[in-house]
Design a protein around this motif. Structure first.
Motif, PDB file in Angstrom:
ATOM      1  N   PRO A 124     -48.037  20.744  15.919  1.00 19.11           N
ATOM      2  CA  PRO A 124     -47.132  21.802  15.453  1.00 19.11           C
ATOM      3  C   PRO A 124     -45.682  21.373  15.665  1.00 19.11           C
ATOM      4  O   PRO A 124     -45.314  20.935  16.756  1.00 19.11           O
ATOM      5  N   ILE A 125     -44.884  21.495  14.603  1.00 18.69           N
ATOM      6  CA  ILE A 125     -43.473  21.086  14.724  1.00 18.69           C
ATOM      7  C   ILE A 125     -42.670  22.305  15.190  1.00 18.69           C
ATOM      8  O   ILE A 125     -41.913  22.916  14.432  1.00 18.69           O
ATOM      9  N   ALA A 126     -42.897  22.666  16.417  1.00 17.81           N
ATOM     10  CA  ALA A 126     -42.232  23.834  16.993  1.00 17.81           C
ATOM     11  C   ALA A 126     -42.184  23.633  18.488  1.00 17.81           C
ATOM     12  O   ALA A 126     -43.130  23.104  19.069  1.00 17.81           O
ATOM     13  N   GLY A 127     -41.117  24.040  19.095  1.00 20.44           N
ATOM     14  CA  GLY A 127     -41.042  23.894  20.549  1.00 20.44           C
ATOM     15  C   GLY A 127     -39.692  24.347  21.054  1.00 20.44           C
ATOM     16  O   GLY A 127     -38.851  24.818  20.280  1.00 20.44           O
ATOM     17  N   THR A 128     -39.524  24.227  22.352  1.00 18.32           N
ATOM     18  CA  THR A 128     -38.230  24.524  22.971  1.00 18.32           C
ATOM     19  C   THR A 128     -38.040  23.487  24.078  1.00 18.32           C
ATOM     20  O   THR A 128     -38.914  22.648  24.297  1.00 18.32           O
ATOM     21  N   GLU A 129     -36.914  23.607  24.802  1.00 20.11           N
ATOM     22  CA  GLU A 129     -36.660  22.660  25.888  1.00 20.11           C
ATOM     23  C   GLU A 129     -37.319  23.105  27.192  1.00 20.11           C
ATOM     24  O   GLU A 129     -37.186  22.454  28.209  1.00 20.11           O
ATOM     25  N   TYR A 130     -38.065  24.232  27.162  1.00 24.00           N
ATOM     26  CA  TYR A 130     -38.701  24.733  28.378  1.00 24.00           C
ATOM     27  C   TYR A 130     -40.169  24.325  28.431  1.00 24.00           C
ATOM     28  O   TYR A 130     -40.784  24.052  27.404  1.00 24.00           O
ATOM     29  N   SER A 131     -40.742  24.312  29.626  1.00 24.45           N
ATOM     30  CA  SER A 131     -42.161  23.958  29.734  1.00 24.45           C
ATOM     31  C   SER A 131     -42.865  24.883  30.724  1.00 24.45           C
ATOM     32  O   SER A 131     -42.226  25.684  31.408  1.00 24.45           O
ATOM     33  N   GLY A 132     -44.204  24.757  30.758  1.00 24.36           N
ATOM     34  CA  GLY A 132     -45.007  25.593  31.654  1.00 24.36           C
ATOM     35  C   GLY A 132     -45.473  26.872  30.960  1.00 24.36           C
ATOM     36  O   GLY A 132     -44.953  27.240  29.900  1.00 24.36           O
ATOM     37  N   PRO A 133     -46.456  27.570  31.578  1.00 26.59           N
ATOM     38  CA  PRO A 133     -47.052  28.750  30.934  1.00 26.59           C
ATOM     39  C   PRO A 133     -46.089  29.910  30.698  1.00 26.59           C
ATOM     40  O   PRO A 133     -46.246  30.669  29.761  1.00 26.59           O
ATOM     41  N   ASP A 134     -45.050  30.020  31.540  1.00 27.64           N
ATOM     42  CA  ASP A 134     -44.081  31.111  31.345  1.00 27.64           C
ATOM     43  C   ASP A 134     -43.195  30.895  30.128  1.00 27.64           C
ATOM     44  O   ASP A 134     -42.589  31.842  29.619  1.00 27.64           O
ATOM     45  N   ALA A 135     -43.103  29.643  29.683  1.00 26.12           N
ATOM     46  CA  ALA A 135     -42.170  29.318  28.587  1.00 26.12           C
ATOM     47  C   ALA A 135     -42.704  29.726  27.215  1.00 26.12           C
ATOM     48  O   ALA A 135     -41.946  29.842  26.254  1.00 26.12           O
ATOM     49  N   GLY A 136     -44.030  29.953  27.113  1.00 26.70           N
ATOM     50  CA  GLY A 136     -44.622  30.253  25.809  1.00 26.70           C
ATOM     51  C   GLY A 136     -44.285  31.651  25.319  1.00 26.70           C
ATOM     52  O   GLY A 136     -43.912  32.527  26.109  1.00 26.70           O
ATOM     53  N   PHE A 137     -44.398  31.859  24.035  1.00 26.08           N
ATOM     54  CA  PHE A 137     -44.179  33.206  23.474  1.00 26.08           C
ATOM     55  C   PHE A 137     -44.908  33.365  22.145  1.00 26.08           C
ATOM     56  O   PHE A 137     -45.197  32.380  21.462  1.00 26.08           O
ATOM     57  N   ILE A 138     -45.194  34.615  21.816  1.00 25.93           N
ATOM     58  CA  ILE A 138     -45.823  34.936  20.530  1.00 25.93           C
ATOM     59  C   ILE A 138     -44.833  34.578  19.423  1.00 25.93           C
ATOM     60  O   ILE A 138     -43.650  34.901  19.518  1.00 25.93           O
ATOM     61  N   GLY A 139     -45.338  33.910  18.389  1.00 27.51           N
ATOM     62  CA  GLY A 139     -44.486  33.636  17.227  1.00 27.51           C
ATOM     63  C   GLY A 139     -43.779  32.294  17.263  1.00 27.51           C
ATOM     64  O   GLY A 139     -42.985  31.995  16.372  1.00 27.51           O
ATOM     65  N   LEU A 140     -44.067  31.454  18.284  1.00 26.55           N
ATOM     66  CA  LEU A 140     -43.411  30.135  18.336  1.00 26.55           C
ATOM     67  C   LEU A 140     -43.667  29.329  17.053  1.00 26.55           C
ATOM     68  O   LEU A 140     -42.813  28.574  16.594  1.00 26.55           O
ATOM     69  N   PHE A 141     -44.848  29.520  16.472  1.00 26.58           N
ATOM     70  CA  PHE A 141     -45.234  28.672  15.333  1.00 26.58           C
ATOM     71  C   PHE A 141     -44.926  29.309  13.976  1.00 26.58           C
ATOM     72  O   PHE A 141     -45.150  28.693  12.942  1.00 26.58           O
ATOM     73  N   LYS A 142     -44.426  30.539  14.008  1.00 27.25           N
ATOM     74  CA  LYS A 142     -44.167  31.280  12.767  1.00 27.25           C
ATOM     75  C   LYS A 142     -43.061  30.599  11.950  1.00 27.25           C
ATOM     76  O   LYS A 142     -41.980  30.333  12.461  1.00 27.25           O
ATOM     77  N   GLY A 143     -43.401  30.312  10.684  1.00 23.99           N
ATOM     78  CA  GLY A 143     -42.408  29.702   9.793  1.00 23.99           C
ATOM     79  C   GLY A 143     -42.173  28.231  10.059  1.00 23.99           C
ATOM     80  O   GLY A 143     -41.283  27.619   9.470  1.00 23.99           O
ATOM     81  N   ARG A 144     -42.959  27.649  10.989  1.00 26.58           N
ATOM     82  CA  ARG A 144     -42.809  26.223  11.307  1.00 26.58           C
ATOM     83  C   ARG A 144     -43.979  25.450  10.709  1.00 26.58           C
ATOM     84  O   ARG A 144     -45.055  25.991  10.499  1.00 26.58           O
ATOM     85  N   TRP A 145     -43.770  24.161  10.493  1.00 22.67           N
ATOM     86  CA  TRP A 145     -44.822  23.318   9.946  1.00 22.67           C
ATOM     87  C   TRP A 145     -45.784  22.876  11.032  1.00 22.67           C
ATOM     88  O   TRP A 145     -45.389  22.701  12.193  1.00 22.67           O
TER      89      TRP A 145
END
Ligand code: NAP
Length: 307
Positions: A124-145
């Motif tokens: 998935p071409i989606a991400g942020t500069e944060y890591s670990g289970p707390d960093a995730g969120f609903i919709g990270l992959f929305k509109g991304r390839w």
């Protein structure tokens, strides 16, 4: 939304794994979700966040009964994970990953995959500069390839099921040859991160300009590099080591182009500079038109300041 799999196993529950977990739960895509992470601390946090239904530090244990296994660990660990889970994979299961490099992940994982298991690498071409289970969120992959790099013999039904899964998470899905994926990602992702790590490192090493000055005046451009340079060191060490050839090829090309720019500055060739800067400005406009970034001025920072 309708259930797509009876049991999903998530091996690795950091930024990517936990974002997938949140979307699965939000959309009701699985009968049950088993979460696994190698450390007790991360697993405990995943449980506190209620990211799954069952929790284990054993990847082998997690994949028993799973119809879909998603491996979300640093790419350098893919082979070890594949070896660990191989014997427990259910016939007919789909095994995928989210690793940022594909040639190396396939070389590490494919040899362990038993007959009757559908191994379909993905990214998935989606991400942020944060890591670990707390960093995730609903919709990270929305509109991304999301790029899938299936092997030639891959079962079409399994491929379609995985494609539908990512589409349900809001992604657009492309199929790509792994080698091509690694070249494309070398220029659009790996090189920008390496350049950012390098420029931030250079600024940190300077004697003539103090660190406090770098930080104080960072809004003039420097801070935009620091977001990339704050990305997870383990992940990016592994990306560099596991996409070595494509990265070195792009770095050689980059160095040539930088030397051209350097020469234009040295000789006061304003036309060359102006032409390049005009061409690159158009790329930014294309990214915004493609819905891959906001058109808000300065990435929307001013709007946020006014809240
Ligand atoms: P992360 O937040 O750091 O989470 C990593 C997960 O992998 C954790 O569950 C961690 O377990 C586990 N792990 C770490 N080292 C391991 C090892 N040696 N063996 C087994 N498990 C290990 O990472 P992430 O950002 O989700 O990245 C996961 C994958 O997604 C990587 O392959 C990366 O290339 C890819 N990816 C990342 C991004 C991004 O922007 N971050 C975007 C697209 C794809 P413990 O915490 O229990 O140690």
């Amino acid at each position: 939304m309708a259930k797509q799999f009876d049991t999903i196993a998530l091996v690795g529950i950091g930024l990517i794994g936990s974002s997938i977990a949140r979307d699965i739960k939000d959309k009701g895509l699985a009968g049950s979700v088993t979460v696994s992470s190698r450390s007790d601390a991360t697993l405990k946090r995943a449980e506190e966040l209620e990211l799954g239904d069952r929790y284990t530090t054993s990847a082998a244990e997690a994949v028993k009964d799973a119809d879909l296994v998603i491996v979300s660990v640093p790419v350098g660990a893919s082979g070890t994970v594949a070896a660990e889970i191989a014997a427990n994979l259910k016939p007919g299961a789909i095994v995928t990953d989210v690793g940022s490099t594909k040639g190396s992940v396939i070389a590490q994982m494919a040899p362990h995959m038993p007959q009757g298991v559908h191994f379909i690498p993905g990214h998935p071409i989606a991400g942020t500069e944060y890591s670990g289970p707390d960093a995730g969120f609903i919709g990270l992959f929305k509109g991304r390839w999301c790029i899938l790099t299936p092997l030639p013999e891959t079962d079409e039904t399994a491929k379609a099921k995985l494609r539908t899964f990512w589409e349900t998470l809001g992604s657009m899905v492309d199929d790509m040859d792994p080698e091509h994926h690694d070249k494309v990602l070398a220029i659009v992702s790996h090189l920008p991160h390496i350049i950012a790590y390098n420029i931030v490192g250079t600024a940190d090493d300077l004697e003539a300009v103090t660190e406090s000055e770098v930080i104080k005046y960072s809004a003039s451009g420097f801070r935009d590099f620091t977001r990339l340079a704050a990305s997870d060191p383990t992940m990016w060490r592994d990306v560099c080591l596991h996409n070595k050839d494509a990265i070195l090829e792009m770095l050689a090309r980059f160095s040539e182009d930088l030397a051209y720019l350097q020469r234009a500055i040295r000789w006061g060739d304003g036309d060359k500079l102006f032409d390049l800067f005009t061409r690159t400005r158009a790329i930014r406009r294309s990214i915004i038109q493609a819905g891959q970034d906001t058109e808000m001025v300065d990435f929307g920072r001013h709007a946020m300041d006014q809240k």
